[in-house]
Design a protein around this motif. Structure first.
Motif, PDB file in Angstrom:
ATOM      1  N   VAL A 158      -4.422   8.869  -0.226  1.00 40.00           N
ATOM      2  CA  VAL A 158      -4.430   8.501   1.188  1.00 40.00           C
ATOM      3  C   VAL A 158      -3.711   7.163   1.361  1.00 40.00           C
ATOM      4  N   ASP A 159      -2.721   7.152   2.235  1.00 43.43           N
ATOM      5  CA  ASP A 159      -2.050   5.897   2.598  1.00 43.43           C
ATOM      6  C   ASP A 159      -2.750   5.369   3.846  1.00 43.43           C
ATOM      7  N   CYS A 160      -3.470   4.252   3.688  1.00 49.28           N
ATOM      8  CA  CYS A 160      -4.339   3.760   4.769  1.00 49.28           C
ATOM      9  C   CYS A 160      -3.656   2.683   5.607  1.00 49.28           C
ATOM     10  N   LYS A 180       0.840  -1.216   0.000  1.00 49.51           N
ATOM     11  CA  LYS A 180       0.000   0.000   0.000  1.00 49.51           C
ATOM     12  C   LYS A 180       0.868   1.257   0.000  1.00 49.51           C
ATOM     13  N   THR A 181       1.801   1.304   0.956  1.00 51.53           N
ATOM     14  CA  THR A 181       2.618   2.509   1.086  1.00 51.53           C
ATOM     15  C   THR A 181       3.497   2.720  -0.150  1.00 51.53           C
ATOM     16  N   ALA A 182       4.100   1.630  -0.643  1.00 52.05           N
ATOM     17  CA  ALA A 182       4.935   1.749  -1.852  1.00 52.05           C
ATOM     18  C   ALA A 182       4.086   2.309  -2.996  1.00 52.05           C
ATOM     19  N   LEU A 201      -2.395   8.317   6.748  1.00 55.55           N
ATOM     20  CA  LEU A 201      -3.313   8.037   7.867  1.00 55.55           C
ATOM     21  C   LEU A 201      -2.922   6.788   8.651  1.00 55.55           C
ATOM     22  N   ASP A 202      -1.724   6.290   8.378  1.00 50.48           N
ATOM     23  CA  ASP A 202      -1.263   5.110   9.099  1.00 50.48           C
ATOM     24  C   ASP A 202      -0.279   5.547  10.184  1.00 50.48           C
ATOM     25  N   PRO A 203      -0.593   5.257  11.460  1.00 49.28           N
ATOM     26  CA  PRO A 203       0.309   5.720  12.528  1.00 49.28           C
ATOM     27  C   PRO A 203       1.738   5.185  12.409  1.00 49.28           C
TER      28      PRO A 203
HETATM   29 MG   LIG Z   1       1.780   0.979   4.736  1.00 49.96          MG
END
Ligand SMILES: [Mg+2]
Ligand SMILES: Nc1ncnc2c1ncn2[C@@H]1O[C@H](COP(=O)(O)OP(=O)(O)OP(=O)(O)O)[C@@H](O)[C@H]1O
Length: 250
Positions: A122-124, A15-17, A38-40
Motif C-alpha cells: 500500500v502506498d499511503c 514512500k512512493t519510491a 491510496l494516495d490521491p
Molecule cells: Mg507518495
C-alpha cells in the motif's frame, strides 16, 4: 496474503519510491503482487502507467456495495496488478466511518484477493487521519522511510505515540533511513548512532541518488533502467531484509 504499507506522516520522504521498487522486486522474486495506491496524488499509479480513473465510486467501495475486484487493473509487469489512485480518494477520510478501522474494513475489502495475491503493498498518503488508522488496522508490516532529520524523527515519534493508543495496529513497524547523504553531518551521526526514540531501524539504508529521481523520466522502477547502481542494490537489500523481518510471506 501479507499486507505491507509504506507510510510516514511526513511527506516527501520516499514512500512512493519505496512502494514502487518493492512491488517490482516482489514480482521479480516470483510473487503475485497487488499495489494499492491510496494516495490521491496518484504517484505510484503514474509510475506504473495505470489509468487513474476508476469506474467504481470510492464511496460504494467503502460501503461494500462494490467488490474490490472491479477496481483492480493489470500493469505491463507480469505478476503486478494495481488499484489506481482515483482523485476521488481525497474524500476517503470523510467516507470512512469511526469504527471502520476496528472492524477491519480494508482487510474485509481485500478478502476476495486472498487467493490471487501473496503480497499487497500500500502506498499511503502522508497523514495521520482516519484513513491512516484504517490502513494500520489491516497492515501486517508498516514500512516507514525516515530521512535523518529532526522533523522526520518527530513525525515518526508522533506516529509511534498514536499507534500505542490504537486497538488495531500493524504487527511490525520497520523504520529505515531514506535519502541518506553521507556528506551531511546529521546523516553520518544518526547512522552511526540512531537517536534513542528510533527503535531498531533496518540495517539497509537507501542513499540519496539522482537515479531515483529518474524514475519520473522512465516511469519505471530503478531495477529496470539502472540495475547495476548502488541505489538499485540498496533496494534489493531492503526487499530481502523486509521479507526476513516479516517472516510470513510465502
Ligand atoms: Mg507518495
Ligand atoms: N533515494 C532517493 N534519492 C533521491 N531522490 C529521491 C529518493 N527517494 C525519493 N526521491 C525523490 O524525492 C521526491 C519524493 O519522493 P516520493 O514521492 O517517493 O516521496 P513520498 O514520501 O511518497 O512523497 P508524498 O508524501 O508526497 O507522497 C521525488 O521527487 C523522488 O523522485
Amino acid at each position: 496474503m501479507r499486507i505491507w504499507s509504506v507510510y510516514n506522516l511526513k511527506g516527501g520522504v520516499g514512500k512512493t519510491a519505496t512502494a514502487v521498487n518493492l512491488a517490482y522486486l516482489a514480482t521479480q522474486a516470483g510473487y503475485q503482487v497487488l499495489l494499492w495506491d491510496l494516495d490521491p496524488q496518484g504517484a505510484s499509479t503514474w509510475y506504473f502507467r495505470a489509468k487513474p480513473k476508476l469506474s467504481i465510486k470510492a464511496k460504494h467501495l467503502v460501503a461494500e456495495k462494490e467488490a474490490i475486484g472491479q477496481v483492480i487493473r493489470s500493469t505491463v509487469h507480469e505478476g503486478l496488478d494495481i488499484i489506481p489512485a482515483d482523485f476521488a480518494y481525497r474524500n476517503l477520510d470523510v467516507m470512512l466511518k469511526k469504527g471502520d478501522a476496528d472492524v477491519g474494513l480494508f482487510r474485509r475489502l481485500l478478502q476476495p484477493c486472498d487467493e490471487m495475491y501473496s503480497l499487497v503493498i500500500v502506498d499511503c498518503p502522508p497523514s495521520l487521519s482516519r484513513l491512516a488508522e484504517t490502513i494500520f488496522a489491516m497492515t501486517n508490516t508498516l514500512i516507514m522511510p525516515i530521512i535523518p532529520s529532526h522533523l522526520s524523527l518527530r513525525a515518526y515519534e508522533q506516529v509511534v505515540q498514536r499507534l500505542k493508543k490504537l486497538d488495531k495496529h500493524p504487527d511490525t513497524v520497520l523504520p529505515f533511513y531514506s535519502m541518506v547523504d553521507m556528506r551531511r553531518r546529521l546523516h553520518k551521526e544518526w547512522l552511526a548512532s540512531p537517536p534513542p526514540s528510533l527503535k531498531k531501524p533496518l540495517r539497509t539504508v537507501i542513499p540519496y541518488s539522482a537515479v531515483v529521481e529518474k524514475m519520473g523520466e522512465y516511469r519505471a522502477p530503478v531495477q529496470m533502467y539502472a540495475p547495476g547502481t548502488p541505489v538499485a542494490e540498496a533496494y534489493r537489500r531492503l526487499w530481502k531484509e523486509i521479507v526476513k523481518r516479516d517472516g510470513e510471506l510465502n
